[in-house]
Design an enzyme around this catalytic site. Sequence first.
Site, PDB file in Angstrom:
ATOM      1  N   THR A 145       0.864  -1.184   0.000  1.00 29.94           N
ATOM      2  CA  THR A 145       0.000   0.000   0.000  1.00 29.94           C
ATOM      3  C   THR A 145       0.906   1.241   0.000  1.00 29.94           C
ATOM      4  O   THR A 145       1.248   1.738  -1.062  1.00 29.94           O
ATOM      5  CB  THR A 145      -0.971  -0.004   1.198  1.00 29.94           C
ATOM      6  OG1 THR A 145      -0.242  -0.228   2.412  1.00 29.94           O
ATOM      7  CG2 THR A 145      -2.014  -1.098   1.046  1.00 29.94           C
ATOM      8  N   LYS A 171       4.192  -6.867   3.865  1.00 29.47           N
ATOM      9  CA  LYS A 171       3.967  -5.461   3.578  1.00 29.47           C
ATOM     10  C   LYS A 171       3.692  -4.752   4.890  1.00 29.47           C
ATOM     11  O   LYS A 171       3.195  -5.334   5.858  1.00 29.47           O
ATOM     12  CB  LYS A 171       2.814  -5.258   2.593  1.00 29.47           C
ATOM     13  CG  LYS A 171       1.442  -5.707   3.054  1.00 29.47           C
ATOM     14  CD  LYS A 171       0.691  -4.737   3.954  1.00 29.47           C
ATOM     15  CE  LYS A 171       0.576  -3.361   3.321  1.00 29.47           C
ATOM     16  NZ  LYS A 171      -0.127  -2.429   4.288  1.00 29.47           N
ATOM     17  N   THR A 182      -0.601  -1.883  10.080  1.00 33.46           N
ATOM     18  CA  THR A 182      -1.191  -2.522   8.898  1.00 33.46           C
ATOM     19  C   THR A 182      -0.102  -3.444   8.374  1.00 33.46           C
ATOM     20  O   THR A 182       0.745  -3.053   7.609  1.00 33.46           O
ATOM     21  CB  THR A 182      -1.640  -1.482   7.918  1.00 33.46           C
ATOM     22  OG1 THR A 182      -2.543  -0.636   8.598  1.00 33.46           O
ATOM     23  CG2 THR A 182      -2.356  -2.041   6.730  1.00 33.46           C
ATOM     24  N   GLU A 266       6.706   4.722   6.978  1.00 33.37           N
ATOM     25  CA  GLU A 266       6.151   5.887   6.299  1.00 33.37           C
ATOM     26  C   GLU A 266       6.899   7.152   6.716  1.00 33.37           C
ATOM     27  O   GLU A 266       6.878   7.545   7.879  1.00 33.37           O
ATOM     28  CB  GLU A 266       4.662   6.036   6.626  1.00 33.37           C
ATOM     29  CG  GLU A 266       3.802   4.972   5.969  1.00 33.37           C
ATOM     30  CD  GLU A 266       2.348   5.031   6.367  1.00 33.37           C
ATOM     31  OE1 GLU A 266       1.545   4.341   5.712  1.00 33.37           O
ATOM     32  OE2 GLU A 266       2.024   5.748   7.328  1.00 33.37           O
TER      33      GLU A 266
END
Length: 394
Positions: A145, A171, A182, A266
């Site tokens: 993602t 992931k 996630t 991120e």
Amino acid sequence: MLSIPKGFKFSCVNSGLRYKNRHDLTLILSDTPAVGAGVFTKNKFQAAPVTVCKETLKNSTCVRGALINAGQANACTGEEGIADCRKTLELVAKGLNIKPSELLPASTGVIGPRFDMDKWELAAPRLVESIGEANPVQAAKAIMTTDKFPKLAWQSVESGTGTAKVLGLSKGAGMICPDMATLLGFIICDAEVDPVWWQEALKRCIDKSFNCITVDGDTSTNDTILAFANGASDFKADSDATRQALEAALLDVCQSLSYMIIQDAEGGTKVMSISVSGALSDNDANLMARAVGNSPLVKTALFGEDPNWGRIVAAAGRSGAEFNPENLTLRFGKITVFEKGKPVEGDMDALLEPIMRKQDIEVIITLGDGDGKASLLASDFSKEYITINADYRS
């Protein structure tokens, strides 16, 4: 060189569920029935695929593979979402001529929206037709993602009877702070294993890897790690020695993937390795490591390459761990900055400047109160983290 366990195939297609012009639907399939195991999120809101996976594995550990989609989490979608999940399994299983219960589902992406089942109807036949045409790298890319790069790791282990291969792909870049973030992971292996031992070994390895990382202190509705062992090689995990060797290989794969998740956090630029020892208990050590690793003040200082040790000591003090502050020692790498309740004298900013410029930074806390210990990998916080998550649904 990438080493693929015997008897596994991959398929990837673009379903258009959320993304355009990229693969977002993946099938990992064993040629023969495999022993399945899984570890899942502890979030009270458990996504439909988590619910279905847990129910399937409770009834039978004999499975054929995993069906994974990226872009939509199918979480907080009620009974309709569970029905949608089961329908996706039926669509793919029909084409494979197997039972839907032989496939384990996994989803990642935006929470809330239901699947567009018309798109699944169109994509499922293409996914089945292309089985064996994709490779593990393509599969790892298809489940991404906000990840910047695909995450794969592999190991092999030998015994007197043969060689077993272990391959993992995962992931995860944000919403990461397991107790199982996630985060999705899939491990395939061609050894012959006992189902009970395989589940226990997976849980032990996850506790030492995926459950020892944090990006932002958030855990997800969808966290899933699935492991499949199909016995296609001559390696049999039927003795203490062979089981220990296989578990060591499994742990290596899990820890390698975990490091990559923090490396790819991120907006992340740093990997902070936090170790706490000398605590009254492992739980106290874990509380302290997580307080430091999840502290926004520590993370932003890390991004700014500022060795602001005061933020680390403050996080340790509010962690809820029982300890004597006078016994705490703090080091960055080999350089001690704080001990016996006060800072070490010297120009610490100058000494620590080259350490803080590195990607990997060691933060070592020793307490001298007991035998408890814990370790944690954590990322920093950058301006890009805010941008990514502010625009996530755009």
